[in-house]
Every structure is written in structure tokens, then in C-alpha cells.
Design a protein around this motif. Structure first.
Motif, short mmCIF file in Angstrom:
data_model
loop_
_atom_site.label_atom_id
_atom_site.label_comp_id
_atom_site.label_asym_id
_atom_site.label_seq_id
_atom_site.Cartn_x
_atom_site.Cartn_y
_atom_site.Cartn_z
N ASP A 40 0.79 -1.57 -0.14
CA ASP A 40 -0.33 -0.13 0.27
C ASP A 40 0.60 1.16 0.09
O ASP A 40 2.07 0.79 0.53
CB ASP A 40 -0.92 0.50 1.05
N LYS A 41 0.40 2.58 -0.39
CA LYS A 41 1.12 3.36 -0.43
C LYS A 41 0.09 3.88 0.56
O LYS A 41 -0.14 4.08 1.15
CB LYS A 41 0.84 4.66 -1.66
N CYS A 42 1.48 5.09 1.31
CA CYS A 42 1.71 5.86 2.26
C CYS A 42 1.36 7.63 1.84
O CYS A 42 1.91 7.86 0.61
CB CYS A 42 2.21 5.21 3.40
N THR A 43 0.66 7.89 3.15
CA THR A 43 0.47 9.49 2.06
C THR A 43 1.61 10.68 3.13
O THR A 43 2.15 9.76 4.43
CB THR A 43 -0.82 10.51 2.54
N ILE A 44 2.30 11.35 2.65
CA ILE A 44 2.75 12.35 3.14
C ILE A 44 2.52 12.72 4.62
O ILE A 44 3.26 12.81 5.50
CB ILE A 44 3.36 13.60 2.17
N ASN A 45 1.30 13.03 5.01
CA ASN A 45 0.82 13.08 6.41
C ASN A 45 0.53 11.68 7.21
O ASN A 45 1.07 12.04 8.17
CB ASN A 45 -0.80 13.61 6.24
N GLU A 46 0.28 11.22 6.88
CA GLU A 46 0.21 9.38 7.69
C GLU A 46 1.89 9.52 8.32
O GLU A 46 2.17 8.92 9.46
CB GLU A 46 0.14 8.09 6.96
N LEU A 47 2.89 9.60 6.92
CA LEU A 47 4.40 9.57 6.75
C LEU A 47 5.17 10.10 8.74
O LEU A 47 5.38 10.28 9.42
CB LEU A 47 5.11 10.07 5.84
N PHE A 48 4.28 12.34 8.10
CA PHE A 48 4.90 12.91 8.94
C PHE A 48 3.95 12.50 10.91
O PHE A 48 4.71 12.91 11.17
CB PHE A 48 4.71 14.20 8.44
N LYS A 49 3.21 12.49 10.12
CA LYS A 49 2.54 11.53 12.02
C LYS A 49 3.53 10.85 12.55
O LYS A 49 3.09 10.78 13.73
CB LYS A 49 0.77 10.95 11.50
N CYS A 50 4.06 9.54 11.85
CA CYS A 50 5.23 9.07 12.90
C CYS A 50 6.18 9.25 13.26
O CYS A 50 6.08 8.87 13.55
CB CYS A 50 4.94 7.58 11.54
N LEU A 51 6.64 10.43 12.42
CA LEU A 51 7.63 10.93 13.18
C LEU A 51 7.81 12.40 13.94
O LEU A 51 8.84 12.79 13.21
CB LEU A 51 8.49 11.19 11.77
N PRO A 52 6.93 12.82 15.07
CA PRO A 52 6.68 14.15 15.27
C PRO A 52 8.23 14.18 16.28
O PRO A 52 8.72 15.26 16.07
CB PRO A 52 5.51 13.65 16.31
N LEU A 53 8.65 13.10 16.73
CA LEU A 53 9.80 14.19 17.24
C LEU A 53 11.84 13.66 16.92
O LEU A 53 12.34 13.69 17.34
CB LEU A 53 10.51 12.66 18.59
N ILE A 54 11.36 13.16 15.24
CA ILE A 54 12.11 12.84 14.47
C ILE A 54 13.13 13.99 14.49
O ILE A 54 13.03 14.24 14.50
CB ILE A 54 11.76 12.29 13.25
N GLU A 55 14.92 13.84 14.80
CA GLU A 55 15.53 14.74 14.75
C GLU A 55 16.53 14.67 13.03
O GLU A 55 16.91 15.10 12.94
CB GLU A 55 16.70 15.09 15.93
N ARG A 56 17.07 13.18 13.41
CA ARG A 56 17.30 13.62 11.66
C ARG A 56 16.99 12.64 11.19
O ARG A 56 16.32 11.41 11.61
CB ARG A 56 19.05 12.29 12.08
N LEU A 57 16.89 13.03 9.52
CA LEU A 57 15.85 12.22 8.30
C LEU A 57 16.41 12.36 7.13
O LEU A 57 17.51 12.72 6.94
CB LEU A 57 14.64 12.80 7.91
N THR A 58 16.43 10.98 6.96
CA THR A 58 17.31 9.78 6.23
C THR A 58 16.85 9.16 4.72
O THR A 58 16.36 7.88 5.36
CB THR A 58 18.78 9.32 6.04
N MET A 59 16.42 9.19 3.39
CA MET A 59 15.12 8.75 2.49
C MET A 59 16.27 8.63 1.80
O MET A 59 16.92 9.28 0.87
CB MET A 59 13.56 9.80 2.41
N SER A 60 16.23 7.27 0.87
CA SER A 60 17.03 6.96 -0.03
C SER A 60 15.91 5.83 -1.41
O SER A 60 14.85 5.84 -1.13
CB SER A 60 18.29 6.00 -0.04
N GLY A 61 16.26 6.26 -2.12
CA GLY A 61 15.80 5.50 -3.51
C GLY A 61 14.39 6.21 -4.30
O GLY A 61 14.27 7.44 -3.56
N VAL A 62 13.37 5.99 -4.75
CA VAL A 62 12.32 6.48 -5.53
C VAL A 62 11.11 6.82 -4.05
O VAL A 62 10.05 6.43 -4.88
CB VAL A 62 12.28 5.93 -6.68
#
Length: 175
Positions: A9-31
Motif C-alpha cells: 500500500d502507498k502511504c501519504t505524506i501526512n501519514e508519514l509525518f504523523k509517525c515522525l513527530p520527534l525525529i531529529e534526523r531523517l534520511t531517505m533513499s531511493g524513489v
């Protein structure tokens, strides 16, 4: 966060942000931008990544139809971002950046590393970052430029770009 793949399933950007409220470092790779369906305009995102200090988007993360939207959404929602490393591929569209993101300021950004190709819209993004980052001190830009004439014109544009920070040191590498 669980791995997102083409068959799932695809996740939305809003769902992603809700999972990361306290994140200090974010690394994303790939498409990733291809799978993060944008379910709202970036200016309407409900979640702020107020703790995010370091953002790294690499390995084709910023390419295709959603690449620029993902990047701009992350920047808009990360007011305390201090470091950003961005690898931008071709076909990004930053044409609306001046109008839709005129209220965005990166008050804490002091280090920016960008890799991009000679797309004029990507140059507009770099100019936007210069103008919106008053504490920017260190900028490293790697640009793939085919011809010497294109390289000179692009370098001239970047060095003449107005900057919010007078202390910024710019290093540019070209191929």
C-alpha cells in the motif's frame, strides 16, 4: 517505519509525518517520492517536524513528479532544520516556489549540500534557499554541467544571487 515497496500500500505524506513527530534526523533513499502520495497541498500539512535538525534525501529520492513536492513539504514543516543534504535528479518542478512558499524561512539552516543537474528550475531552488536562510554559513554545490558556457552562466547566476546571510561560504564543484 516499515519498508514501503511497489507491491504494498502507498502511504501519504501526512501519514508519514504523523509517525515522525520527534525525529531529529531523517534520511531517505531511493524513489520514495513515487510512493509517498501527496494527499494535500504542502501548505496545509497538519504535522510539523519541529524537532528535525538534519535532512538527507539521496539516491534518486528527489526525482520524478513528486520529488519537488516532497522536498518542499519537508522544508515547509521543518522550521528548525540546521543541515540539509539533497541529491536532486532531473525533472523537478520548482516553478511555484516563489509564490506558494514566500512565507517559508529556514531560520536555523547553517549547512547546505546540494547535488543537481543544470536544470534552471533547480537553480531557482538554490536561489530560494540562499534567500530564505539567514544563518547559512556553508554551502556545497555539486552540479553536472555539459558545456563550459553553461557552467559559466550558471556559476555567475549563483554567485550573484541575493543571500539572507552575509557569512555564507559557497563551494561549487562541476563536472
Amino acid at each position: 517505519m516499515e519498508k514501503i515497496d511497489e507491491s504494498g500500500d502507498k502511504c501519504t505524506i501526512n501519514e508519514l509525518f504523523k509517525c515522525l513527530p520527534l525525529i531529529e534526523r531523517l534520511t531517505m533513499s531511493g524513489v520514495v517520492s513515487k510512493w509517498l502520495v501527496l494527499d494535500s497541498v504542502a501548505q496545509e500539512l497538519p504535522t510539523s517536524l519541529i524537532h528535525l535538525k538534519s535532512l538527507c534525501l539521496n539516491q534518486s529520492c528527489l526525482s520524478g513528479a513528486y520529488g519537488s513536492a516532497l522536498l518542499l513539504a519537508l522544508i515547509k514543516c521543518s522550521p528548525n532544520l540546521e543541515h540539509a543534504y539533497l541529491e536532486m535528479k532531473c525533472d523537478l518542478d520548482f516553478s511555484a516556489i516563489k509564490d506558494e512558499y514566500s512565507d517559508v524561512w529556514l531560520e536555523h539552516l547553517n549547512k547546505l549540500r546540494i547535488c543537481f543537474f543544470r536544470n534552471s528550475l533547480e537553480t531557482e531552488f538554490v536561489k530560494f534557499m540562499f534567500a530564505r536562510s539567514p544563518k547559512l554559513k556553508n554551502v556545497s554545490i555539486f552540479v553536472a554541467v555539459d558545456r563550459t558556457q553553461d557552467q559559466s552562466k550558471m556559476l555567475e547566476t549563483l554567485f550573484r544571487t541575493p543571500r539572507a546571510s552575509s557569512a555564507v561560504k559557497i563551494t561549487i564543484w562541476t563536472v
